[in-house]
Design a protein around this motif. Structure first.
Motif, short mmCIF file in Angstrom:
data_model
loop_
_atom_site.label_atom_id
_atom_site.label_comp_id
_atom_site.label_asym_id
_atom_site.label_seq_id
_atom_site.Cartn_x
_atom_site.Cartn_y
_atom_site.Cartn_z
N ASN A 163 5.57 17.13 -33.68
CA ASN A 163 5.67 17.79 -34.98
C ASN A 163 4.81 17.03 -35.96
O ASN A 163 5.27 16.12 -36.62
CB ASN A 163 7.13 17.85 -35.45
CG ASN A 163 7.27 18.68 -36.72
OD1 ASN A 163 6.30 18.98 -37.41
ND2 ASN A 163 8.50 19.05 -37.02
N ARG A 164 3.55 17.39 -36.05
CA ARG A 164 2.61 16.66 -36.88
C ARG A 164 2.98 16.73 -38.36
O ARG A 164 2.75 15.80 -39.11
CB ARG A 164 1.19 17.21 -36.67
CG ARG A 164 0.19 16.49 -37.53
CD ARG A 164 -1.22 16.94 -37.28
NE ARG A 164 -2.09 16.26 -38.22
CZ ARG A 164 -2.47 15.02 -38.09
NH1 ARG A 164 -2.07 14.31 -37.07
NH2 ARG A 164 -3.25 14.45 -39.00
N HIS A 165 3.57 17.83 -38.79
CA HIS A 165 3.86 18.00 -40.21
C HIS A 165 4.92 17.00 -40.70
O HIS A 165 4.99 16.71 -41.87
CB HIS A 165 4.33 19.44 -40.48
CG HIS A 165 3.26 20.45 -40.22
ND1 HIS A 165 2.13 20.55 -40.99
CD2 HIS A 165 3.14 21.40 -39.24
CE1 HIS A 165 1.36 21.53 -40.52
NE2 HIS A 165 1.95 22.05 -39.47
N VAL A 166 5.73 16.48 -39.80
CA VAL A 166 6.74 15.51 -40.19
C VAL A 166 6.09 14.20 -40.61
O VAL A 166 6.46 13.57 -41.58
CB VAL A 166 7.75 15.27 -39.05
CG1 VAL A 166 8.74 14.19 -39.43
CG2 VAL A 166 8.49 16.57 -38.73
N SER A 167 5.07 13.75 -39.84
CA SER A 167 4.44 12.46 -40.14
C SER A 167 3.40 12.59 -41.23
O SER A 167 3.03 11.59 -41.85
CB SER A 167 3.78 11.89 -38.87
OG SER A 167 2.63 12.65 -38.53
N MET A 168 2.85 13.79 -41.46
CA MET A 168 1.81 14.01 -42.46
C MET A 168 0.60 13.12 -42.24
O MET A 168 -0.08 12.69 -43.16
CB MET A 168 2.38 13.78 -43.87
CG MET A 168 3.52 14.71 -44.26
SD MET A 168 3.03 16.45 -44.30
CE MET A 168 2.03 16.48 -45.79
N GLY A 169 0.32 12.80 -40.96
CA GLY A 169 -0.86 12.00 -40.64
C GLY A 169 -0.68 10.52 -40.87
O GLY A 169 -1.65 9.76 -40.83
N ALA A 170 0.56 10.06 -41.10
CA ALA A 170 0.79 8.64 -41.39
C ALA A 170 0.35 7.75 -40.25
O ALA A 170 -0.08 6.61 -40.46
CB ALA A 170 2.28 8.41 -41.69
N GLU A 171 0.42 8.26 -39.00
CA GLU A 171 0.07 7.43 -37.85
C GLU A 171 -1.38 6.95 -37.90
O GLU A 171 -1.73 5.91 -37.33
CB GLU A 171 0.31 8.20 -36.54
CG GLU A 171 -0.57 9.41 -36.30
CD GLU A 171 -0.10 10.66 -37.05
OE1 GLU A 171 -0.80 11.67 -36.99
OE2 GLU A 171 0.97 10.61 -37.69
N LYS A 172 -2.24 7.67 -38.62
CA LYS A 172 -3.65 7.29 -38.73
C LYS A 172 -3.82 5.96 -39.43
O LYS A 172 -4.79 5.23 -39.18
CB LYS A 172 -4.41 8.38 -39.48
CG LYS A 172 -5.88 8.06 -39.74
CD LYS A 172 -6.56 9.22 -40.43
CE LYS A 172 -8.03 8.89 -40.76
NZ LYS A 172 -8.72 10.02 -41.38
N TRP A 173 -2.89 5.58 -40.31
CA TRP A 173 -3.05 4.39 -41.14
C TRP A 173 -2.17 3.23 -40.70
O TRP A 173 -2.13 2.19 -41.36
CB TRP A 173 -2.74 4.75 -42.61
CG TRP A 173 -3.57 5.92 -43.06
CD1 TRP A 173 -3.14 7.19 -43.30
CD2 TRP A 173 -4.99 5.94 -43.26
NE1 TRP A 173 -4.19 7.99 -43.66
CE2 TRP A 173 -5.33 7.25 -43.64
CE3 TRP A 173 -6.00 4.97 -43.16
CZ2 TRP A 173 -6.65 7.62 -43.93
CZ3 TRP A 173 -7.30 5.34 -43.44
CH2 TRP A 173 -7.62 6.65 -43.82
N LEU A 174 -1.46 3.39 -39.59
CA LEU A 174 -0.58 2.33 -39.10
C LEU A 174 -1.20 1.63 -37.90
O LEU A 174 -2.07 2.17 -37.23
CB LEU A 174 0.78 2.93 -38.69
CG LEU A 174 1.59 3.61 -39.79
CD1 LEU A 174 2.82 4.28 -39.18
CD2 LEU A 174 2.01 2.61 -40.87
N ASP A 175 -0.71 0.42 -37.62
CA ASP A 175 -1.05 -0.27 -36.38
C ASP A 175 0.09 0.00 -35.40
O ASP A 175 1.21 -0.49 -35.58
CB ASP A 175 -1.17 -1.78 -36.61
CG ASP A 175 -2.35 -2.14 -37.49
OD1 ASP A 175 -3.14 -1.23 -37.85
OD2 ASP A 175 -2.50 -3.33 -37.82
N ILE A 176 -0.19 0.81 -34.38
CA ILE A 176 0.84 1.22 -33.44
C ILE A 176 0.58 0.55 -32.09
O ILE A 176 -0.53 0.60 -31.57
CB ILE A 176 0.83 2.75 -33.26
CG1 ILE A 176 1.02 3.45 -34.62
CG2 ILE A 176 1.94 3.18 -32.29
CD1 ILE A 176 0.78 4.94 -34.58
N GLU A 177 1.61 -0.09 -31.55
CA GLU A 177 1.50 -0.71 -30.23
C GLU A 177 2.54 -0.12 -29.31
O GLU A 177 3.70 0.07 -29.70
CB GLU A 177 1.68 -2.23 -30.34
CG GLU A 177 0.57 -2.91 -31.15
CD GLU A 177 0.73 -4.42 -31.21
OE1 GLU A 177 0.66 -5.07 -30.14
OE2 GLU A 177 0.96 -4.94 -32.32
#
Length: 314
Positions: A163-177
């Protein structure tokens, strides 16, 4: 001089800076700047978490080794961007090269966000199966200035829709491991100086109001149905709980993650005066990282800059 005034500064006395100023930075057309928003859609949360190399494509600057000698505080990036031709640029050079291609308003936003970022808090989501919950947790982390997020995989997670609308693209700006096991994740976090705080309703749980959140802490939330695993409870340094005043004894997992991070950030501000704790150099590096993530053309612009730099210096 304050961090906000030095993010884009270069060492004027150095010979390397004098040579860099001779390299023409790319000029972006007005139409290109106007077309910055909306940006090209970044990979979905489902793609990032289901593809082995999905997350690694987000992070651009060179990173420190995963297994790192214990240090008082953790920062993952080196002051280096490695081009495909082997050339290496500093964060200052990256920011300088990309500045003409990013609107002034966007650059100001990057600067403000970077100054309020911290790696002293990180979020760990263990075995979540609903991508909507993962996305919501990502969005809360970004909004609260928590830059680092760790995801311990769930065997069933590929069955669920993103559900992309929930995150609003926030994952693009985080460091995810991503991690295959809780043990592996916790071992790495402890080597980086984090204490592990798992959310748990039990007799030994400490209220989140009684903890000092100025210490580097990894906040762990668990599966929607099973909660935190027994392994995570055993390996963690402490168990914490959110006081409940109603008939139910738990929050939705993404809501709990948001409450925990919000309280931790507020506690840090009350104790230290602010949440963001990056040094000037670290702010500069993260600013370069954000600039490189701005859109898909940033990498080619920087590599063109590096090519011109090499031609001038030879």
């Amino acid at each position: 001089m304050s961090a906000c005034k030095t993010l884009s500064c270069f060492p004027l006395s150095s010979t390397s800076f004098f040579k860099r100023t001779l390299i023409r930075t790319p000029r972006c057309s007005t139409s290109a700047l106007a077309a910055e928003e909306p940006e090209p859609q970044s990979p979905t949360v489902q793609h990032l978490l289901s593809t082995p190399d999905g997350v690694s494509t987000l992070m651009k600057m060179d990173r420190k080794p995963l297994l790192h000698a214990h240090a008082p505080r953790w920062f993952p990036y080196l002051d280096a961007f490695r081009c495909r031709n082997g050339a290496v640029l500093t964060s200052a050079e990256v920011v300088h090269a990309l500045a003409p291609c990013i609107s002034q308003e966007r650059r100001r936003r990057f600067g403000s966000v970077v100054r309020n970022r911290s790696y002293s808090l990180c979020l760990v989501v263990e075995g979540l199966c609903d991508f909507g919950n993962v996305s919501a947790a990502f969005r809360s982390a970004d909004a609260l200035g928590v830059q680092s997020v760790h995801v311990v995989s769930c065997d069933d997670n590929k069955r669920y829709k993103d559900n992309r609308h929930v995150s609003m693209g926030a994952e693009k700006w985080l460091d995810i491991e991503l991690w295959d096991s809780t043990k592996e994740c916790f071992k790495m976090l402890k080597s980086r100086g984090y204490r592990i705080a798992t959310t748990h309703v039990g007799m030994d749980a400490v209220s989140i109001h009684d903890l000092d959140w100025s210490c580097p802490t990894a906040i762990v939330v668990g599966n929607e149905n099973r909660g935190i695993s027994d392994e995570a409870l055993e390996l963690s340094d402490l168990h914490c709980s959110i006081p409940m005043a109603g008939m139910v004894d738990s929050f939705n997992v993404s809501v709990a993650a948001g409450i925990l991070m919000h309280h931790a950030v507020c506690d840090r501000i009350s104790r230290m005066g602010r949440h963001g704790d990056l040094t000037v150099e670290e702010c500069q590096i993260l600013l370069a990282e954000f600039s490189l993530r701005h859109n898909s053309s940033m990498i080619s612009i920087v590599e063109d800059y590096a090519k011109r730099k090499a031609e001038i210096l030879t």
